[in-house]
Write a protein that holds these residues in place. Structure first.
Motif, PDB file in Angstrom:
ATOM      1  N   GLU A 284     -81.381  60.021  34.280  1.00 63.94           N
ATOM      2  CA  GLU A 284     -81.282  59.404  32.960  1.00 63.94           C
ATOM      3  C   GLU A 284     -82.496  59.756  32.101  1.00 63.94           C
ATOM      4  O   GLU A 284     -82.364  60.046  30.905  1.00 63.94           O
ATOM      5  CB  GLU A 284     -81.161  57.878  33.094  1.00 63.94           C
ATOM      6  N   VAL A 285     -83.682  59.728  32.715  1.00 63.95           N
ATOM      7  CA  VAL A 285     -84.902  60.061  31.976  1.00 63.95           C
ATOM      8  C   VAL A 285     -84.889  61.529  31.559  1.00 63.95           C
ATOM      9  O   VAL A 285     -85.219  61.885  30.415  1.00 63.95           O
ATOM     10  CB  VAL A 285     -86.145  59.741  32.819  1.00 63.95           C
ATOM     11  N   VAL A 286     -84.509  62.411  32.487  1.00 60.93           N
ATOM     12  CA  VAL A 286     -84.440  63.839  32.175  1.00 60.93           C
ATOM     13  C   VAL A 286     -83.404  64.089  31.085  1.00 60.93           C
ATOM     14  O   VAL A 286     -83.633  64.867  30.145  1.00 60.93           O
ATOM     15  CB  VAL A 286     -84.124  64.658  33.439  1.00 60.93           C
ATOM     16  N   ALA A 287     -82.253  63.431  31.177  1.00 61.81           N
ATOM     17  CA  ALA A 287     -81.199  63.619  30.187  1.00 61.81           C
ATOM     18  C   ALA A 287     -81.665  63.201  28.800  1.00 61.81           C
ATOM     19  O   ALA A 287     -81.365  63.875  27.797  1.00 61.81           O
ATOM     20  CB  ALA A 287     -79.955  62.825  30.587  1.00 61.81           C
ATOM     21  N   GLU A 288     -82.411  62.118  28.704  1.00 64.83           N
ATOM     22  CA  GLU A 288     -82.915  61.660  27.412  1.00 64.83           C
ATOM     23  C   GLU A 288     -83.934  62.646  26.846  1.00 64.83           C
ATOM     24  O   GLU A 288     -83.947  62.933  25.642  1.00 64.83           O
ATOM     25  CB  GLU A 288     -83.536  60.272  27.549  1.00 64.83           C
TER      26      GLU A 288
END
Length: 396
Positions: free
Chosen positions: A180-184
């Motif tokens: 989720e952090v990487v996607a953001e």
């Protein structure tokens, strides 16, 4: 179109980032996928590989046994080069066909493992490097491939180092975090940098410097950025270029500066500069127009000899001033002299730094700030020329 190079070491998580970019709308051209296509069963590429390495690289169904081939070429430079001479031209042609078919406003992400090792960064408007700590990469490889811990570490050691990747990276994505952090982070990269960058290249829009003057001393990062940009400028200029130099305040270690990368492209004459305008714009450096440097009469009193072509950068994350000057001309010479003089004379550098800091603290806008600095430079030119004469300095 905007060309993005996506790379990372084995087990770094490059495929994850490629998938995220694809979902956002990028055209992803995966070099590993194409490498499989060009040696598919029945292909001319597979026939050439078998001719070079024998039937031992085929599995029971007549398809390429990639682990068997990898064992043959890993650690053997000559055999690896023989394989590359077969596959690389085939992959390059397939890549060119896919890119040629893309729409003019596409953001093309070229997923290539060896961008750093092959020094391919200048081919792209930006290079995105994906990375993760080595132990994380080893765990991923052991879990997902028929590979031992030692084999995984050997494969990692055979690739570019973290330091080499950082030097090549315009963007660094660490995948040792939640998806989720990487996607953001990737979404912000897309929305805030890639989409506007593509639009700026297509419309030939220059990213302007901020009106508010803020000085910094981030010279290590500036030097690395300038080196990457200079390679792209040199590639775009081709045979018409006579060298690219990092100049201006960000090129002087220890000197506070606005975060603006000044580059100087030398050309034989201004006709060559005009000929290069389209190539530089397509590389991400649109034309601003014809400009004239400050005339230094003791160098050359003819204002016409101080004319140059100014280009800027299209990347919304980096302000670039690209000065295209005639090699050997007075503007070309003075840009190099003033940089080298300030590098060599700490007292002069510190005096200029004090002037810059006082002006910045006064709240002047960028235009007034630049004009106000000229009162320091007028006598400084004479001191720089005296230093050049005394030291035997040469512009090269």
């Amino acid at each position: 179109m905007l060309r993005i190079g996506l790379t990372g070491g084995i087990g770094a998580g490059k495929s994850t980032v490629a998938a995220l970019l694809r979902d956002l709308g990028a055209l992803v051209v995966d070099a590993d996928v194409l490498a499989r296509e060009v040696v598919a069963p029945g292909s001319p590429g597979l026939a050439m590989v078998v001719h070079e390495f024998g039937t031992q690289v085929l599995d029971g169904d007549g398809a390429l046994d990639r682990p068997a081939l990898a064992r043959l070429v890993f650690g053997d430079v000559a055999r690896r080069r023989a394989l590359e001479q077969i596959t690389h031209p085939l992959v390059a042609q397939r890549t060119a066909d896919l890119v040629a078919a893309a729409p003019s406003d596409a953001i093309v992400v070229h997923d290539v493992p060896l961008i750093v090792e092959k020094h391919m960064g200048a081919l792209y408007h930006l290079v995105v490097v994906v990375d993760a700590p080595q132990d994380v990469r080893v765990r991923r490889l052991v879990a997902s491939r028929p590979m031992t811990d030692d084999e995984a570490r050997a494969r990692i050691a055979a690739q570019a180092t973290t330091e080499q990747r950082r030097a090549a990276a315009d963007v660094w994505v660490d995948t040792h975090r939640s998806r989720e952090v990487v996607a953001e982070e990737v979404r912000r990269l897309w929305d805030e940098r890639l989409v506007p960058f593509e639009r700026n290249v297509r419309t030939r829009t220059v990213v302007r410097r901020p009106e508010r003057v803020v000085l910094a001393r981030d010279h290590e990062a500036w030097a690395a950025t300038a080196a990457r940009l200079a390679e792209r400028v040199a590639r775009a200029a081709g045979d018409l270029g006579r060298g690219v130099e990092h100049i201006g305040s960000t090129a002087v270690p220890g000197l506070p500066a606005k975060p603006v990368i000044d580059l100087q492209l030398a050309v034989a004459d201004l006709h060559a500069a005009d000929t290069l305008a389209d190539a530089l714009a397509e590389a991400g450096f649109p034309l601003i127009g014809a400009k004239r440097d400050t005339v230094v009469p003791d160098v050359d009193a003819d204002p016409g000899h101080w004319v140059k072509r100014m280009h800027g950068g299209a990347d919304p994350a980096v302000v670039v001033h690209l000065h295209v000057r005639e090699v050997g001309g007075p503007g070309w010479r003075m840009a190099l002299l003033l940089r080298d003089w300030l590098r060599a004379e700490p007292g002069e550098r510190d005096a200029y730094a004090a002037r810059k800091q006082a002006l910045a603290a006064s709240g002047l806008g960028a235009g007034d700030y630049a004009e106000a600095k000229e009162s320091w430079w007028a006598p400084a030119h004479q001191r720089a020329l005296a230093w050049a004469a005394a030291s035997g300095w040469s512009a090269g």
